[in-house]
Design a protein around this motif. Structure first.
Motif, PDB file in Angstrom:
ATOM      1  N   GLY A  77       7.872  30.204  24.098  1.00 59.49           N
ATOM      2  CA  GLY A  77       7.267  31.503  23.832  1.00 59.49           C
ATOM      3  C   GLY A  77       8.244  32.600  24.162  1.00 59.49           C
ATOM      4  N   GLU A  78       7.919  33.812  23.747  1.00 60.84           N
ATOM      5  CA  GLU A  78       8.784  34.955  24.050  1.00 60.84           C
ATOM      6  C   GLU A  78       8.956  35.089  25.561  1.00 60.84           C
ATOM      7  OE1 GLU A  78       7.880  38.791  22.419  1.00 60.84           O
ATOM      8  OE2 GLU A  78       7.037  37.928  20.591  1.00 60.84           O
ATOM      9  N   PRO A  79      10.120  35.591  26.006  1.00 59.41           N
ATOM     10  CA  PRO A  79      10.260  35.906  27.432  1.00 59.41           C
ATOM     11  C   PRO A  79       9.167  36.885  27.864  1.00 59.41           C
ATOM     12  CG  PRO A  79      12.395  36.021  26.337  1.00 59.41           C
ATOM     13  CD  PRO A  79      11.370  35.858  25.249  1.00 59.41           C
ATOM     14  N   GLY A  80       8.621  36.658  29.047  1.00 62.13           N
ATOM     15  CA  GLY A  80       7.600  37.574  29.563  1.00 62.13           C
ATOM     16  C   GLY A  80       6.181  37.240  29.144  1.00 62.13           C
ATOM     17  N   THR A  81       5.968  36.053  28.541  1.00 61.92           N
ATOM     18  CA  THR A  81       4.607  35.681  28.125  1.00 61.92           C
ATOM     19  C   THR A  81       3.913  34.783  29.145  1.00 61.92           C
ATOM     20  OG1 THR A  81       5.620  33.964  26.740  1.00 61.92           O
ATOM     21  CG2 THR A  81       4.915  35.966  25.640  1.00 61.92           C
ATOM     22  N   GLY A  82       4.500  34.609  30.313  1.00 58.73           N
ATOM     23  CA  GLY A  82       3.809  33.895  31.390  1.00 58.73           C
ATOM     24  C   GLY A  82       4.052  32.410  31.436  1.00 58.73           C
ATOM     25  N   LYS A  83       5.188  31.947  30.921  1.00 51.46           N
ATOM     26  CA  LYS A  83       5.468  30.500  30.917  1.00 51.46           C
ATOM     27  C   LYS A  83       5.692  29.977  32.336  1.00 51.46           C
ATOM     28  CE  LYS A  83       8.999  30.890  28.112  1.00 51.46           C
ATOM     29  NZ  LYS A  83       8.956  32.357  27.946  1.00 51.46           N
ATOM     30  N   THR A  84       6.522  30.691  33.097  1.00 51.59           N
ATOM     31  CA  THR A  84       6.806  30.265  34.469  1.00 51.59           C
ATOM     32  C   THR A  84       5.576  30.393  35.355  1.00 51.59           C
ATOM     33  OG1 THR A  84       9.113  30.954  34.213  1.00 51.59           O
ATOM     34  CG2 THR A  84       8.304  30.646  36.463  1.00 51.59           C
ATOM     35  N   VAL A  85       4.846  31.480  35.182  1.00 53.14           N
ATOM     36  CA  VAL A  85       3.634  31.704  35.980  1.00 53.14           C
ATOM     37  C   VAL A  85       2.601  30.619  35.697  1.00 53.14           C
ATOM     38  CG1 VAL A  85       1.753  33.338  36.448  1.00 53.14           C
ATOM     39  CG2 VAL A  85       4.063  34.181  36.048  1.00 53.14           C
ATOM     40  N   LEU A  86       2.603  30.094  34.468  1.00 52.73           N
ATOM     41  CA  LEU A  86       1.651  29.040  34.116  1.00 52.73           C
ATOM     42  C   LEU A  86       1.753  27.864  35.078  1.00 52.73           C
ATOM     43  CD1 LEU A  86      -0.413  27.646  32.264  1.00 52.73           C
ATOM     44  CD2 LEU A  86       1.519  26.885  30.853  1.00 52.73           C
ATOM     45  N   ALA A  87       2.978  27.414  35.348  1.00 56.35           N
ATOM     46  CA  ALA A  87       3.163  26.279  36.267  1.00 56.35           C
ATOM     47  C   ALA A  87       2.612  26.609  37.655  1.00 56.35           C
ATOM     48  CB  ALA A  87       4.642  25.914  36.350  1.00 56.35           C
ATOM     49  N   GLN A  88       2.843  27.832  38.100  1.00 55.00           N
ATOM     50  CA  GLN A  88       2.343  28.246  39.414  1.00 55.00           C
ATOM     51  C   GLN A  88       0.815  28.215  39.452  1.00 55.00           C
ATOM     52  OE1 GLN A  88       4.173  32.092  39.648  1.00 55.00           O
ATOM     53  NE2 GLN A  88       6.248  31.275  39.954  1.00 55.00           N
ATOM     54  N   GLU A  89       0.191  28.646  38.350  1.00 57.72           N
ATOM     55  CA  GLU A  89      -1.275  28.683  38.305  1.00 57.72           C
ATOM     56  C   GLU A  89      -1.876  27.287  38.140  1.00 57.72           C
ATOM     57  OE1 GLU A  89      -3.016  31.350  39.057  1.00 57.72           O
ATOM     58  OE2 GLU A  89      -1.109  32.384  39.345  1.00 57.72           O
ATOM     59  N   ILE A  90      -1.172  26.392  37.423  1.00 53.90           N
ATOM     60  CA  ILE A  90      -1.629  25.002  37.328  1.00 53.90           C
ATOM     61  C   ILE A  90      -1.653  24.375  38.725  1.00 53.90           C
ATOM     62  CG2 ILE A  90      -1.038  22.694  36.474  1.00 53.90           C
ATOM     63  CD1 ILE A  90       0.117  24.037  33.970  1.00 53.90           C
ATOM     64  N   ALA A  91      -0.599  24.640  39.497  1.00 54.14           N
ATOM     65  CA  ALA A  91      -0.530  24.107  40.862  1.00 54.14           C
ATOM     66  C   ALA A  91      -1.692  24.624  41.713  1.00 54.14           C
ATOM     67  CB  ALA A  91       0.809  24.472  41.504  1.00 54.14           C
ATOM     68  N   LYS A  92      -2.010  25.919  41.562  1.00 51.73           N
ATOM     69  CA  LYS A  92      -3.142  26.488  42.311  1.00 51.73           C
ATOM     70  C   LYS A  92      -4.456  25.844  41.874  1.00 51.73           C
ATOM     71  CE  LYS A  92      -1.128  31.104  42.987  1.00 51.73           C
ATOM     72  NZ  LYS A  92      -1.255  32.531  42.565  1.00 51.73           N
ATOM     73  N   ALA A  93      -4.623  25.713  40.552  1.00 46.27           N
ATOM     74  CA  ALA A  93      -5.884  25.174  40.023  1.00 46.27           C
ATOM     75  C   ALA A  93      -6.100  23.733  40.458  1.00 46.27           C
ATOM     76  CB  ALA A  93      -5.886  25.275  38.497  1.00 46.27           C
ATOM     77  N   PHE A  94      -5.022  22.949  40.525  1.00 47.45           N
ATOM     78  CA  PHE A  94      -5.125  21.538  40.904  1.00 47.45           C
ATOM     79  C   PHE A  94      -4.927  21.328  42.401  1.00 47.45           C
ATOM     80  CE2 PHE A  94      -3.671  19.962  36.433  1.00 47.45           C
ATOM     81  CZ  PHE A  94      -4.912  20.328  35.926  1.00 47.45           C
ATOM     82  N   ASP A  95      -4.749  22.428  43.150  1.00 49.23           N
ATOM     83  CA  ASP A  95      -4.475  22.346  44.584  1.00 49.23           C
ATOM     84  C   ASP A  95      -3.313  21.384  44.840  1.00 49.23           C
ATOM     85  OD1 ASP A  95      -4.722  22.852  47.290  1.00 49.23           O
ATOM     86  OD2 ASP A  95      -6.197  21.245  47.597  1.00 49.23           O
ATOM     87  N   ALA A  96      -2.241  21.591  44.078  1.00 44.94           N
ATOM     88  CA  ALA A  96      -1.079  20.697  44.139  1.00 44.94           C
ATOM     89  C   ALA A  96       0.139  21.465  44.634  1.00 44.94           C
ATOM     90  CB  ALA A  96      -0.790  20.123  42.743  1.00 44.94           C
ATOM     91  N   PRO A  97       1.037  20.794  45.350  1.00 50.92           N
ATOM     92  CA  PRO A  97       2.291  21.458  45.727  1.00 50.92           C
ATOM     93  C   PRO A  97       3.128  21.746  44.484  1.00 50.92           C
ATOM     94  CG  PRO A  97       2.342  19.128  46.333  1.00 50.92           C
ATOM     95  CD  PRO A  97       0.952  19.413  45.871  1.00 50.92           C
ATOM     96  N   LEU A  98       3.788  22.893  44.492  1.00 52.91           N
ATOM     97  CA  LEU A  98       4.637  23.294  43.362  1.00 52.91           C
ATOM     98  C   LEU A  98       6.103  23.120  43.751  1.00 52.91           C
ATOM     99  CD1 LEU A  98       5.037  24.623  40.539  1.00 52.91           C
ATOM    100  CD2 LEU A  98       5.052  26.836  41.725  1.00 52.91           C
TER     101      LEU A  98
END
Length: 282
Positions: free
Chosen positions: A33-54
């Motif tokens: 996706g375009e830079p700035g569309t939240g690709k990196t943040v997605l991984a951080q939020e997946i970790a939060k949602a799954f209560d998993a270490p990032l």
């Protein structure tokens, strides 16, 4: 475990489907996706949602695949041997674990982010194929095999700077994050600025999407840049009339440095304003 977005991240329905499919298959999720569309943040939020270490591995142009497994620091070992350090007797003191090693040996199911994989050499993705497939690798210096306790959730991001090899793509679940439409963007803004004036959002979005549609732009402003711009607009308390103005002499928006990030695009808007003035005078 199912990903449904989080309170801090607005996920479209197709993105939720992609995340959950990749998690079910335990295939790496390749996100473009375009830079700035939240690709990196997605991984951080997946970790939060799954209560998993990032575990984050940010790729540079000089990054080698081997660094994700481990590195052997022969220079430090040689120096310590010259100093008579007892540590040299155990070569494991000079093995630096990489991010894949961390992910493979994590006690809790981790989310592994391989960020901006397209920055590295073209051979980088292929060099990781075997380890990602088998979820194990061999440490030649110590003779041990590092085997994943459980297959981690892997998120790989790319800005499309380079084409990725077909053999690598076959092993991934792919998703392209489309640039948010107006309604989705409103929802994203509400997450970040819940008390923002609706009129300000409406006018700012009109200006923002108009800018993105200008032909010839070198870099269109992204979601993250829109959020920065809105924060500035609220801080400066600019009157709405400044955004509502369609005066050709004021084609460049206020505080445009948050949206236009290179001189070519600023000059493009200046030329458009100049041409509009000439047409108006004519």
């Amino acid at each position: 475990m199912r990903f449904a977005g989080t309170s801090a991240y607005v996920a479209t329905e197709d993105l939720k489907v992609a995340v959950n499919a990749a998690a079910t298959l335990r295939r790496p999720l390749l996100v473009k996706g375009e830079p700035g569309t939240g690709k990196t943040v997605l991984a951080q939020e997946i970790a939060k949602a799954f209560d998993a270490p990032l575990i984050e591995w940010h790729i540079k142009s000089t990054t080698k695949a081997q660094q994700g497994l481990y590195e052997y620091d022969a220079v430090s070992r040689l120096r310590d041997s010259q100093l008579g350090d007892e540590r040299v007797k155990d070569i494991r003191n000079y093995i630096r674990k990489g991010k894949l090693w961390e992910a493979f040996t994590s006690e809790k199911l981790p989310v592994l982010l391989i960020d901006e994989i397209d920055k590295a050499d073209i051979e980088f993705p292929n060099d990781l194929l075997l380890e990602i497939d088998r979820m194990q690798f061999h440490v030649y210096e110590t003779g041990e095999n590092v085997v994943a306790q459980q297959r981690p959730i892997v998120v790989i991001t790319s800005n499309n700077e380079k084409e990725l090899p077909d053999a690598f793509l076959r092993r991934c679940f792919f998703h392209y994050i489309k640039f948010p439409e107006r309604d989705t963007m409103k929802a994203i803004i509400d997450v970040h600025f819940p008390d923002i004036q609706k009129e300000l959002v409406r006018e700012a979005l009109t200006v923002f999407y108009d800018i993105r549609e200008v032909p010839g732009m070198k870099k269109k402003p992204s979601t993250s840049e829109l959020l920065d711009w809105l924060k500035l607009l609220m801080h400066e308390e600019l009157p709405l009339e400044v955004l509502q103005s369609r005066d050709p002499k004021k084609l460049i928006p206020p505080l445009h440095g948050a949206l236009l990030k290179n001189e070519q695009d600023v000059m493009l808007f200046e030329r458009l304003a100049f041409m509009s003035r000439r047409q108006g005078n004519g």
